[in-house]
Design a protein around this motif. Structure first.
Motif: not given
Length: 123
Positions: A9-10, A18-19, A67-71, A81-82
């Motif tokens: 996070x940030x 963020x990833x 917008x988000x991608x889980x891998x 979580x990209x």
């Protein structure tokens, strides 16, 4: 002992990325579904994305689709979580969680939780 730890996070400006990473240990990675959840103070915890290596199901909340991608990387015991095109409304503490029998976005179904990581998106 099942252990999960979210990181990455940030503070980022709107439109940025963020990833997040979730480090999982203490269980057979392929036997569990992993979910990402977020919570803003004063609000209920919201399911963001989940992935199951058992049935290869992936779920996304409507608010993050596209917008988000889980891998996942089973060899490393990691789930990512990209998060792209971040918006101020994505600001929250993000948590990862694991469950052996459920792979959706209902947070109360997950048995194991890690400490969260704070994501702040400025406008």
């Amino acid at each position: 002992e099942v252990q999960l730890q979210a990181s990455g996070g940030g503070l980022v400006q709107a439109g940025g990325y963020l990833r997040l990473s979730c480090t999982a240990s203490g269980f057979t990675f392929g036997d569990y579904a992993i979910g990402w959840f977020r919570q803003d103070p004063g609000k209920e915890r919201e399911g963001v994305a989940s992935i199951s290596t058992i049935d290869h199901n992936i779920h996304y909340a409507d608010s993050v689709k596209g917008r988000f991608t889980i891998s996942s990387d089973g060899a490393k015991g990691m789930v990512y979580l990209q998060m792209n095109n971040l918006k101020p409304e994505d600001t929250a503490i993000y948590y990862c969680a694991a469950d052996k029998y459920y792979s959706g976005l209902y947070s109360k179904a997950y048995d194991y939780w890690g400490q969260g990581t704070l994501v702040t998106v400025s406008s």
